[in-house]
Write a protein that holds these residues in place. Structure first.
Motif, PDB file in Angstrom:
ATOM      1  N   SER A  55       5.016  -9.692  15.967  1.00  0.00           N
ATOM      2  CA  SER A  55       4.328 -10.817  15.206  1.00  0.00           C
ATOM      3  C   SER A  55       3.470  -9.900  14.237  1.00  0.00           C
ATOM      4  O   SER A  55       2.289 -10.640  14.226  1.00  0.00           O
ATOM      5  CB  SER A  55       3.527 -10.276  16.480  1.00  0.00           C
ATOM      6  N   GLU A  56       3.007  -8.301  13.943  1.00  0.00           N
ATOM      7  CA  GLU A  56       2.750  -7.798  12.580  1.00  0.00           C
ATOM      8  C   GLU A  56       3.052  -6.955  12.366  1.00  0.00           C
ATOM      9  O   GLU A  56       4.594  -7.743  12.241  1.00  0.00           O
ATOM     10  CB  GLU A  56       1.965  -6.904  13.824  1.00  0.00           C
ATOM     11  N   ARG A  57       3.191  -7.571  10.910  1.00  0.00           N
ATOM     12  CA  ARG A  57       3.401  -6.290   9.625  1.00  0.00           C
ATOM     13  C   ARG A  57       4.323  -4.602   9.767  1.00  0.00           C
ATOM     14  O   ARG A  57       3.166  -4.477  10.922  1.00  0.00           O
ATOM     15  CB  ARG A  57       2.795  -6.139   8.345  1.00  0.00           C
ATOM     16  N   LEU A  58       4.963  -4.567   9.645  1.00  0.00           N
ATOM     17  CA  LEU A  58       5.568  -3.008  10.083  1.00  0.00           C
ATOM     18  C   LEU A  58       5.105  -1.985   8.995  1.00  0.00           C
ATOM     19  O   LEU A  58       5.650  -2.977   7.837  1.00  0.00           O
ATOM     20  CB  LEU A  58       7.010  -3.478  11.061  1.00  0.00           C
ATOM     21  N   ASP A  59       5.084  -0.864   9.429  1.00  0.00           N
ATOM     22  CA  ASP A  59       4.976   0.055   8.272  1.00  0.00           C
ATOM     23  C   ASP A  59       6.299   0.817   8.657  1.00  0.00           C
ATOM     24  O   ASP A  59       6.296   1.556   8.943  1.00  0.00           O
ATOM     25  CB  ASP A  59       4.182   1.048   8.719  1.00  0.00           C
ATOM     26  N   PHE A  60       6.953   0.916   7.375  1.00  0.00           N
ATOM     27  CA  PHE A  60       8.225   1.302   7.187  1.00  0.00           C
ATOM     28  C   PHE A  60       8.497   2.027   6.072  1.00  0.00           C
ATOM     29  O   PHE A  60       9.204   3.045   5.327  1.00  0.00           O
ATOM     30  CB  PHE A  60       9.189   0.220   6.675  1.00  0.00           C
ATOM     31  N   ALA A  61       7.193   2.746   5.886  1.00  0.00           N
ATOM     32  CA  ALA A  61       7.087   4.031   5.404  1.00  0.00           C
ATOM     33  C   ALA A  61       7.391   5.521   5.304  1.00  0.00           C
ATOM     34  O   ALA A  61       7.598   6.293   4.249  1.00  0.00           O
ATOM     35  CB  ALA A  61       5.344   4.341   4.863  1.00  0.00           C
ATOM     36  N   ASN A  62       7.793   5.021   7.278  1.00  0.00           N
ATOM     37  CA  ASN A  62       8.818   6.657   6.807  1.00  0.00           C
ATOM     38  C   ASN A  62      10.089   6.493   7.021  1.00  0.00           C
ATOM     39  O   ASN A  62      10.831   7.670   7.124  1.00  0.00           O
ATOM     40  CB  ASN A  62       7.691   7.244   8.533  1.00  0.00           C
ATOM     41  N   GLU A  63      11.021   5.062   6.241  1.00  0.00           N
ATOM     42  CA  GLU A  63      12.094   5.279   6.263  1.00  0.00           C
ATOM     43  C   GLU A  63      12.473   5.531   4.856  1.00  0.00           C
ATOM     44  O   GLU A  63      11.875   4.565   3.789  1.00  0.00           O
ATOM     45  CB  GLU A  63      12.487   3.591   6.629  1.00  0.00           C
ATOM     46  N   PRO A  64      13.972   6.174   4.198  1.00  0.00           N
ATOM     47  CA  PRO A  64      14.076   6.253   2.966  1.00  0.00           C
ATOM     48  C   PRO A  64      14.514   5.233   2.645  1.00  0.00           C
ATOM     49  O   PRO A  64      14.498   3.622   2.996  1.00  0.00           O
ATOM     50  CB  PRO A  64      15.596   6.541   2.871  1.00  0.00           C
ATOM     51  N   ARG A  65      13.819   4.763   0.978  1.00  0.00           N
ATOM     52  CA  ARG A  65      14.292   3.508   0.482  1.00  0.00           C
ATOM     53  C   ARG A  65      16.199   4.100  -0.609  1.00  0.00           C
ATOM     54  O   ARG A  65      15.521   4.443  -0.912  1.00  0.00           O
ATOM     55  CB  ARG A  65      13.671   3.011  -0.608  1.00  0.00           C
ATOM     56  N   LEU A  66      16.715   3.308   0.319  1.00  0.00           N
ATOM     57  CA  LEU A  66      18.054   3.628   0.120  1.00  0.00           C
ATOM     58  C   LEU A  66      18.250   2.357  -1.345  1.00  0.00           C
ATOM     59  O   LEU A  66      18.588   1.345  -1.094  1.00  0.00           O
ATOM     60  CB  LEU A  66      19.190   3.411   0.757  1.00  0.00           C
TER      61      LEU A  66
END
Length: 226
Positions: free
Chosen positions: A150-161
């Motif tokens: 339902s809401e935008r999630l914060d994926f800042a703590n995931e690596p960007r591969l």
């Protein structure tokens, strides 16, 4: 006349079979029979996700495609709620093989916070890497899972591969990733199976050790391996 009737009947049968493959009523049986439930997720989604490749082929509930046919990013379409967000995972639970999945899972693609069917404006966490089952390892399942939230999630703590980054793709856990972000509504899914073909060495040759930024960036060890 008899030949024309036979041809017409064959067309009807093929069309019927095609509609059965993507009939939502069969998704539970398909996910269970190919053991996606419980090996990747605990429950099957309610409907099929449409996954179409530039080669003209589509994922159709476990049909066989080739690495050559699936090398480009597919088009993914689904019935979206205007007020919802969606996150997409493509994963291979059969790494290095279904008989010996000691590297389970190898994640091929993650896109988060999709609105509508617009993947280009969403958050790409793991860039797409096509099916590349190693030689002699048999059929691999390539599973697409779409979660609604339902809401935008914060994926800042995931690596960007990046597309070519290898190591953190191994030992990924769909269940742990979903648990971390509270992804409980598995909206849609699909999968295909693939064997090694002559394009696999080209794909594997494009993989390399990850950049220092990718390796030292934030990583949640409960979802990403390496």
């Amino acid at each position: 006349m008899l030949r024309a009737v036979s041809v017409a009947l064959l067309v009807v049968l093929l069309e019927t079979r095609g509609s059965e493959i993507l009939n939502d009523a069969h998704i539970y049986r398909s996910f269970a029979s190919d053991e996606i439930v419980p090996e990747v997720v605990d429950e099957a989604p309610d409907c099929w996700l449409r996954v179409s490749y530039k080669s003209g082929r589509e994922a159709e509930g476990g049909n066989r495609l080739t690495p050559t046919q699936t090398r480009s990013i597919p088009s993914v379409t689904f019935n979206a709620n205007d007020r919802s967000f969606y996150s997409l995972i493509m994963t291979d639970p059969d790494a290095p093989s279904r008989d010996d999945p000691k590297h389970r899972e190898f994640v091929h693609w993650i896109v988060g916070n999709i609105q509508g069917n617009d993947l280009e404006r969403a958050d790409t966490i793991v860039e797409y890497f096509g099916a590349a089952p190693p030689k002699g390892t048999g059929l691999h399942r390539f599973v697409f899972l779409l979660y609604e939230h339902s809401e935008r999630l914060d994926f800042a703590n995931e690596p960007r591969l990046s597309r070519n980054c290898r190591n953190p793709r191994r030992y990924f856990s769909t269940k742990n990733f979903a648990r971390k972000y509270g992804l409980t509504n598995l909206w849609a899914g699909n999968y295909f199976q693939a064997l090694y073909d002559d394009y696999v060495p080209i794909l594997q040759g494009q993989l390399s050790e990850c950049t220092q930024t990718e390796l030292t960036g934030p990583r949640n060890g409960t979802a990403f391996g390496g």
